[in-house]
Design a protein around this motif. Sequence first.
Motif, short mmCIF file in Angstrom:
data_model
loop_
_atom_site.label_atom_id
_atom_site.label_comp_id
_atom_site.label_asym_id
_atom_site.label_seq_id
_atom_site.Cartn_x
_atom_site.Cartn_y
_atom_site.Cartn_z
N GLY A 24 83.51 -149.58 15.80
CA GLY A 24 82.62 -149.96 14.70
C GLY A 24 81.17 -150.12 15.10
N LEU A 25 80.78 -149.47 16.22
CA LEU A 25 79.41 -149.66 16.70
C LEU A 25 78.41 -148.91 15.82
CD1 LEU A 25 79.91 -149.47 20.59
CD2 LEU A 25 79.58 -151.49 19.15
N ARG A 26 77.20 -149.46 15.76
CA ARG A 26 76.12 -148.85 14.97
C ARG A 26 75.57 -147.64 15.72
NH1 ARG A 26 72.71 -150.84 11.08
NH2 ARG A 26 73.50 -152.97 11.27
N ASN A 27 75.28 -146.58 14.99
CA ASN A 27 74.73 -145.37 15.62
C ASN A 27 73.22 -145.52 15.79
OD1 ASN A 27 74.85 -142.82 16.73
ND2 ASN A 27 74.35 -141.84 14.77
N SER A 28 72.81 -146.56 16.52
CA SER A 28 71.39 -146.84 16.75
C SER A 28 70.84 -145.90 17.81
CB SER A 28 71.25 -148.29 17.25
OG SER A 28 71.84 -148.38 18.54
N ILE A 29 69.53 -145.93 18.00
CA ILE A 29 68.92 -145.09 19.04
C ILE A 29 69.48 -145.48 20.41
CG2 ILE A 29 66.91 -146.64 19.25
CD1 ILE A 29 66.94 -142.78 19.74
N PHE A 30 69.79 -146.75 20.59
CA PHE A 30 70.33 -147.21 21.89
C PHE A 30 71.72 -146.61 22.12
CE2 PHE A 30 66.82 -149.93 22.17
CZ PHE A 30 66.68 -150.63 20.99
N GLN A 31 72.53 -146.60 21.06
CA GLN A 31 73.87 -146.01 21.13
C GLN A 31 73.79 -144.52 21.39
OE1 GLN A 31 77.06 -147.14 20.97
NE2 GLN A 31 77.95 -145.09 20.77
N GLN A 32 72.89 -143.87 20.68
CA GLN A 32 72.75 -142.41 20.81
C GLN A 32 72.31 -142.00 22.22
OE1 GLN A 32 69.97 -141.18 17.72
NE2 GLN A 32 71.05 -142.53 16.26
N VAL A 33 71.41 -142.81 22.82
CA VAL A 33 70.86 -142.41 24.12
C VAL A 33 71.74 -142.87 25.28
CG1 VAL A 33 68.89 -142.73 25.71
CG2 VAL A 33 68.50 -142.40 23.24
N PHE A 34 72.24 -144.11 25.18
CA PHE A 34 72.94 -144.69 26.34
C PHE A 34 74.45 -144.80 26.15
CE2 PHE A 34 68.93 -145.44 28.11
CZ PHE A 34 68.13 -146.20 27.28
N GLY A 35 74.93 -144.62 24.90
CA GLY A 35 76.35 -144.87 24.64
C GLY A 35 76.61 -146.37 24.51
N PRO A 36 77.88 -146.76 24.27
CA PRO A 36 78.19 -148.18 24.00
C PRO A 36 77.84 -149.12 25.15
CG PRO A 36 80.20 -146.87 24.23
CD PRO A 36 79.06 -145.90 24.22
N LYS A 37 77.70 -148.59 26.34
CA LYS A 37 77.44 -149.44 27.50
C LYS A 37 76.08 -150.11 27.44
CE LYS A 37 81.15 -149.37 29.95
NZ LYS A 37 81.95 -150.60 29.73
N TYR A 38 75.21 -149.70 26.49
CA TYR A 38 73.86 -150.32 26.42
C TYR A 38 73.94 -151.81 26.14
CZ TYR A 38 73.53 -150.91 21.31
OH TYR A 38 73.70 -151.33 20.00
N ILE A 39 75.03 -152.18 25.43
CA ILE A 39 75.14 -153.59 25.04
C ILE A 39 75.40 -154.45 26.27
CG2 ILE A 39 76.41 -155.26 23.63
CD1 ILE A 39 77.05 -152.92 21.71
N GLU A 40 76.45 -154.07 27.04
CA GLU A 40 76.71 -154.82 28.28
C GLU A 40 75.49 -154.79 29.20
OE1 GLU A 40 79.06 -152.97 26.92
OE2 GLU A 40 81.10 -153.63 27.45
N ARG A 41 74.84 -153.63 29.27
CA ARG A 41 73.68 -153.50 30.18
C ARG A 41 72.58 -154.48 29.80
NH1 ARG A 41 72.20 -153.88 34.54
NH2 ARG A 41 70.32 -152.85 35.36
#
Length: 371
Positions: free
Chosen positions: A174-191
């Motif tokens: 259910g992750l948002r398709n934000s620019i962060f998600q698009q560029v880094f994938g779901p791991k941006y959140i943990e990072r």
Amino acid sequence: MSSRTTRRRLIAAMAASSMLSLMDNVRAVSTDNDLPSLRSRAERRGLFFGCGVSAHAIQADPQFRAAVIADCSEIVPTAEMKWGWIESRQGHEVFSDADVLVDFSTQSKLKIRGHTAIWHQNLPNWVPMVLKDQNGAATFERHIRNVLGHFGDRIASWDVVNEAIWPQDRLPEGLRNSIFQQVFGPKYIERAYEIARAVLPKTPLFYNEFGVEYNDRFHAEKRAATLQLLTRLKRRGLIDGFGIQSHLHVGWGFDAKLFQQFLSDAADLELKILLTEFDVNDANAPADFSVRDAAIADHARRYLDVALGEKAVKGLIVWGLSDRYTWLNAPPYARPDGLPNRGQPLDQNLQRKVLWHAIASSLDAAPVRNQ
Ligand code: XIL
């Protein structure tokens, strides 16, 4: 008894009763001013009460400043710590407006929250393109390090990532398709939380989200995805708290049992929970002020009695404190009839509304926490 005497006595009785009611009103007004503040009511229960503020309001509006100090023990910048506010020009970070609020909090002995390092909105125009280039990860990390590092331990807690869940984008978890998600994938959140933890090892780190309060399918999907994300982050020791924005809407379906279970599930993760951006959208309520105020207060009370009934909930932050500073008069939230929103505890003249008293009663009824 002559009719003249009767009439005189009747007029005297009416005058006396109107005087009494006037006295009652005066007493009501004077005791209204003598009522315990929302801050003191919250503190009696081991909670805190706070509000979102802007640097402009704090600098330009002394009456509002006094109202904040009277009712609040914590503030949060509604805009001044966001990426778009701090670094509209790449490489040129400006913290002056946020510093105004941090300095005000220090001078007024208030705590201040950090909001928010990584959010898909209020981004500088240059960010999406730069994140996509080969140094994108370094830009992402530099932003978090510089913002959290600038304020250091003057910040009581940080909303490191805000609103990362949007099931409508149909991405895994259910992750948002934000620019962060698009560029880094779901791991941006943990990072983001790893970097935040490294910069501020002692500061409580929060994940902040909206749209988890009501009983429709959209909210149910957000609750499930949010709990999944919280579980993942908590399991890695990356978060300490969960912010529920609490942007309420008169007329939306609220199921006390459903929401209480959600709070309990989040509390079971041993997370502190804050109600971080409380306000009430009254677009569905009648125009008449007294009818509307009663509907707002009733809706808010039902929500707050459940939310503050959960001992893992440690604080209530309203998003503006006064109708003078609500964000809900701008599209797409403004009322169709153009009347101003009345979803904050103080009205435009900083007078307590029915909502203020509903919040006061809910705080008074909350179970005592040991912090
Ligand atoms: C809003 C502010 O109130 C506005 O002044 C600003 O223009 C946009 O952001 N969720 C959030 C908050 O996490 O940061 C938003 O605040 C409201 C929605």
